[in-house]
Design a protein around this motif. Structure first.
Motif, PDB file in Angstrom:
ATOM      1  N   PRO A  23      21.821  44.615  53.405  1.00 13.78           N
ATOM      2  CA  PRO A  23      20.903  45.221  54.037  1.00 13.78           C
ATOM      3  C   PRO A  23      19.430  44.956  53.336  1.00 13.78           C
ATOM      4  CG  PRO A  23      21.734  46.809  52.246  1.00 13.78           C
ATOM      5  CD  PRO A  23      22.486  45.406  52.308  1.00 13.78           C
ATOM      6  N   SER A  24      18.363  45.563  53.727  1.00  8.47           N
ATOM      7  CA  SER A  24      17.179  45.196  53.124  1.00  8.47           C
ATOM      8  C   SER A  24      16.915  45.660  51.581  1.00  8.47           C
ATOM      9  CB  SER A  24      16.014  46.016  54.057  1.00  8.47           C
ATOM     10  OG  SER A  24      16.013  47.639  53.773  1.00  8.47           O
ATOM     11  N   ASP A  25      15.862  45.193  51.237  1.00 13.93           N
ATOM     12  CA  ASP A  25      15.822  45.798  49.676  1.00 13.93           C
ATOM     13  C   ASP A  25      15.402  47.185  49.663  1.00 13.93           C
ATOM     14  OD1 ASP A  25      16.130  43.051  48.486  1.00 13.93           O
ATOM     15  OD2 ASP A  25      13.905  42.638  48.714  1.00 13.93           O
ATOM     16  N   ASP A  26      14.933  47.691  50.414  1.00 13.33           N
ATOM     17  CA  ASP A  26      14.648  49.381  50.735  1.00 13.33           C
ATOM     18  C   ASP A  26      15.868  49.894  50.775  1.00 13.33           C
ATOM     19  OD1 ASP A  26      11.787  48.894  50.257  1.00 13.33           O
ATOM     20  OD2 ASP A  26      11.397  49.226  52.329  1.00 13.33           O
ATOM     21  N   ALA A  27      16.793  49.370  51.559  1.00  8.56           N
ATOM     22  CA  ALA A  27      17.960  50.184  51.887  1.00  8.56           C
ATOM     23  C   ALA A  27      18.894  50.035  50.775  1.00  8.56           C
ATOM     24  CB  ALA A  27      18.694  49.667  53.046  1.00  8.56           C
ATOM     25  N   THR A  28      18.894  48.897  49.965  1.00  7.05           N
ATOM     26  CA  THR A  28      19.644  48.569  48.900  1.00  7.05           C
ATOM     27  C   THR A  28      19.297  49.544  47.743  1.00  7.05           C
ATOM     28  OG1 THR A  28      19.980  46.456  49.493  1.00  7.05           O
ATOM     29  CG2 THR A  28      20.707  47.044  47.291  1.00  7.05           C
ATOM     30  N   CYS A  29      17.805  49.632  47.647  1.00 13.80           N
ATOM     31  CA  CYS A  29      17.306  50.422  46.307  1.00 13.80           C
ATOM     32  C   CYS A  29      17.653  51.934  46.636  1.00 13.80           C
ATOM     33  CB  CYS A  29      16.131  49.997  46.048  1.00 13.80           C
ATOM     34  SG  CYS A  29      15.865  48.298  45.424  1.00 13.80           S
ATOM     35  N   THR A  30      17.396  52.204  47.825  1.00 13.65           N
ATOM     36  CA  THR A  30      17.660  53.753  48.330  1.00 13.65           C
ATOM     37  C   THR A  30      18.998  54.009  47.927  1.00 13.65           C
ATOM     38  OG1 THR A  30      16.054  53.539  50.090  1.00 13.65           O
ATOM     39  CG2 THR A  30      17.768  55.364  50.252  1.00 13.65           C
ATOM     40  N   LYS A  31      20.149  53.233  48.143  1.00 15.51           N
ATOM     41  CA  LYS A  31      21.530  53.607  47.725  1.00 15.51           C
ATOM     42  C   LYS A  31      21.472  53.414  46.135  1.00 15.51           C
ATOM     43  CE  LYS A  31      24.859  53.804  49.885  1.00 15.51           C
ATOM     44  NZ  LYS A  31      25.454  55.095  50.354  1.00 15.51           N
ATOM     45  N   ALA A  32      20.813  52.692  45.529  1.00 15.11           N
ATOM     46  CA  ALA A  32      20.866  52.858  43.922  1.00 15.11           C
ATOM     47  C   ALA A  32      20.177  54.215  43.584  1.00 15.11           C
ATOM     48  CB  ALA A  32      20.164  51.544  43.395  1.00 15.11           C
ATOM     49  N   MET A  33      19.263  54.523  44.101  1.00 11.81           N
ATOM     50  CA  MET A  33      18.560  55.845  43.681  1.00 11.81           C
ATOM     51  C   MET A  33      19.552  56.749  44.154  1.00 11.81           C
ATOM     52  SD  MET A  33      16.155  57.612  42.437  1.00 11.81           S
ATOM     53  CE  MET A  33      14.384  57.031  42.375  1.00 11.81           C
ATOM     54  N   GLU A  34      20.068  56.919  45.179  1.00 13.66           N
ATOM     55  CA  GLU A  34      20.874  58.021  45.598  1.00 13.66           C
ATOM     56  C   GLU A  34      21.989  58.194  44.560  1.00 13.66           C
ATOM     57  OE1 GLU A  34      24.299  58.862  49.130  1.00 13.66           O
ATOM     58  OE2 GLU A  34      22.964  57.148  49.433  1.00 13.66           O
ATOM     59  N   ILE A  35      22.649  57.282  44.003  1.00 11.10           N
ATOM     60  CA  ILE A  35      23.725  57.187  43.041  1.00 11.10           C
ATOM     61  C   ILE A  35      23.176  57.653  41.699  1.00 11.10           C
ATOM     62  CG2 ILE A  35      25.514  56.016  41.751  1.00 11.10           C
ATOM     63  CD1 ILE A  35      25.848  54.148  44.645  1.00 11.10           C
ATOM     64  N   ALA A  36      21.895  57.062  41.637  1.00 11.18           N
ATOM     65  CA  ALA A  36      21.202  57.481  40.026  1.00 11.18           C
ATOM     66  C   ALA A  36      20.781  58.835  39.950  1.00 11.18           C
ATOM     67  CB  ALA A  36      20.006  56.796  40.009  1.00 11.18           C
ATOM     68  N   GLN A  37      20.642  59.523  41.135  1.00 12.01           N
ATOM     69  CA  GLN A  37      20.235  60.723  41.096  1.00 12.01           C
ATOM     70  C   GLN A  37      21.582  61.695  40.789  1.00 12.01           C
ATOM     71  OE1 GLN A  37      18.377  60.990  45.152  1.00 12.01           O
ATOM     72  NE2 GLN A  37      16.354  61.185  44.098  1.00 12.01           N
ATOM     73  N   VAL A  38      22.695  61.040  41.154  1.00 10.25           N
ATOM     74  CA  VAL A  38      23.881  61.897  40.715  1.00 10.25           C
ATOM     75  C   VAL A  38      24.317  61.724  39.398  1.00 10.25           C
ATOM     76  CG1 VAL A  38      26.331  62.151  41.013  1.00 10.25           C
ATOM     77  CG2 VAL A  38      25.005  61.950  43.054  1.00 10.25           C
ATOM     78  N   VAL A  39      23.929  60.471  38.693  1.00 12.00           N
ATOM     79  CA  VAL A  39      24.210  60.199  37.363  1.00 12.00           C
ATOM     80  C   VAL A  39      23.282  60.664  36.517  1.00 12.00           C
ATOM     81  CG1 VAL A  39      24.115  58.048  35.798  1.00 12.00           C
ATOM     82  CG2 VAL A  39      25.343  57.853  38.060  1.00 12.00           C
ATOM     83  N   GLU A  40      21.911  60.902  36.645  1.00 14.83           N
ATOM     84  CA  GLU A  40      21.036  61.629  35.750  1.00 14.83           C
ATOM     85  C   GLU A  40      21.243  62.795  35.217  1.00 14.83           C
ATOM     86  OE1 GLU A  40      17.463  63.664  34.506  1.00 14.83           O
ATOM     87  OE2 GLU A  40      18.317  63.923  36.438  1.00 14.83           O
ATOM     88  N   PRO A  41      21.618  63.974  35.768  1.00 11.34           N
ATOM     89  CA  PRO A  41      21.797  65.013  35.219  1.00 11.34           C
ATOM     90  C   PRO A  41      22.855  65.025  34.143  1.00 11.34           C
ATOM     91  CG  PRO A  41      21.955  65.309  37.734  1.00 11.34           C
ATOM     92  CD  PRO A  41      21.737  63.804  37.362  1.00 11.34           C
ATOM     93  N   LYS A  42      23.742  64.039  34.176  1.00  6.94           N
ATOM     94  CA  LYS A  42      24.774  63.820  33.159  1.00  6.94           C
ATOM     95  C   LYS A  42      24.527  63.114  31.814  1.00  6.94           C
ATOM     96  CE  LYS A  42      28.274  63.969  36.886  1.00  6.94           C
ATOM     97  NZ  LYS A  42      29.172  63.220  37.678  1.00  6.94           N
ATOM     98  N   LEU A  43      23.189  62.439  32.016  1.00  4.80           N
ATOM     99  CA  LEU A  43      22.752  61.825  30.761  1.00  4.80           C
ATOM    100  C   LEU A  43      22.226  62.447  29.682  1.00  4.80           C
ATOM    101  CD1 LEU A  43      21.067  58.974  32.758  1.00  4.80           C
ATOM    102  CD2 LEU A  43      23.176  59.063  32.056  1.00  4.80           C
ATOM    103  N   PRO A  44      22.705  62.064  28.312  1.00  5.67           N
ATOM    104  CA  PRO A  44      21.803  62.735  27.228  1.00  5.67           C
ATOM    105  C   PRO A  44      20.396  62.448  27.383  1.00  5.67           C
ATOM    106  CG  PRO A  44      23.070  60.580  26.439  1.00  5.67           C
ATOM    107  CD  PRO A  44      23.271  60.595  28.158  1.00  5.67           C
ATOM    108  N   LYS A  45      19.801  63.399  26.666  1.00  8.66           N
ATOM    109  CA  LYS A  45      18.189  63.401  26.675  1.00  8.66           C
ATOM    110  C   LYS A  45      17.927  62.902  25.572  1.00  8.66           C
ATOM    111  CE  LYS A  45      17.992  65.083  31.034  1.00  8.66           C
ATOM    112  NZ  LYS A  45      18.040  64.100  31.836  1.00  8.66           N
TER     113      LYS A  45
END
Length: 175
Positions: free
Chosen positions: A153-175
């Motif tokens: 897909p386009s870079d925008d669509a690929t990066c949107t997918k990466a961001m979608e997954i990152a938003q699920v990962v982020e709350p689980k990360l140590p601060k």
């Protein structure tokens, strides 16, 4: 007499230099403690649950990967793309800023409450590869998405997918 004056000035200057270099403080000159490595116990292979992986079209268990650059990670097969979660202990966003010239797309952003960077390496634009870097625990965690050659897909669509997954990962990360 002149020699003694120069010696005293030299000794005083040396004492000031040593005091400035010792990292001295009002608490007796003790150096600051090293920051705690909060990513040491973080496992990229277990950060996403089976149901979260299924929601992204991926399945577990993940396969551990190590590119030999201090970023151990875990690959998950999602059919049309490979999802990889990496951790970089001790490499904060300042490290990535220093690598900026290696990226064709490099955009600081936010992932949940964490600072991040959307990144596509130079030469990879239009190739269906994007990395969302997230500041975490004294280092960074990256979510990388790489599509199959026949599904790019386009870079925008690929990066949107990466961001979608990152938003699920982020709350689980140590601060």
């Amino acid at each position: 007499m002149r020699k003694t004056g120069i010696t005293l000035v030299t000794a005083a200057a040396a004492a000031l230099l040593l005091a400035g270099c010792s990292g001295g403080s009002e608490t007796g000159g003790a150096p600051a403690p090293a920051p705690e490595n909060k990513l040491a116990g973080f496992d990229p292979c277990t950060v996403l649950s089976d149901s979260e992986l299924q929601a992204f079209g991926a399945s577990g268990p993940g396969e551990p990967v190590d590119q030999g650059v201090g970023e151990p990670g875990c690959d998950f097969d999602a059919g049309d793309y490979i999802l990889t979660v990496y951790k970089a202990e001790g490499n904060g966003l300042d490290y990535w800023e220093g690598q900026r010239s290696k990226f064709g797309i490099f955009e600081p952003n936010k992932v949940g409450s964490s600072n991040g960077i959307k990144a596509v390496t130079s030469g990879s634009q239009g190739q269906g590869i994007c990395r969302q870097i997230i500041e975490a625990g004294g280092g960074t965690v990256s979510v990388s998405v790489g599509y199959s050659a026949d599904k790019i897909p386009s870079d925008d669509a690929t990066c949107t997918k990466a961001m979608e997954i990152a938003q699920v990962v982020e709350p689980k990360l140590p601060k």
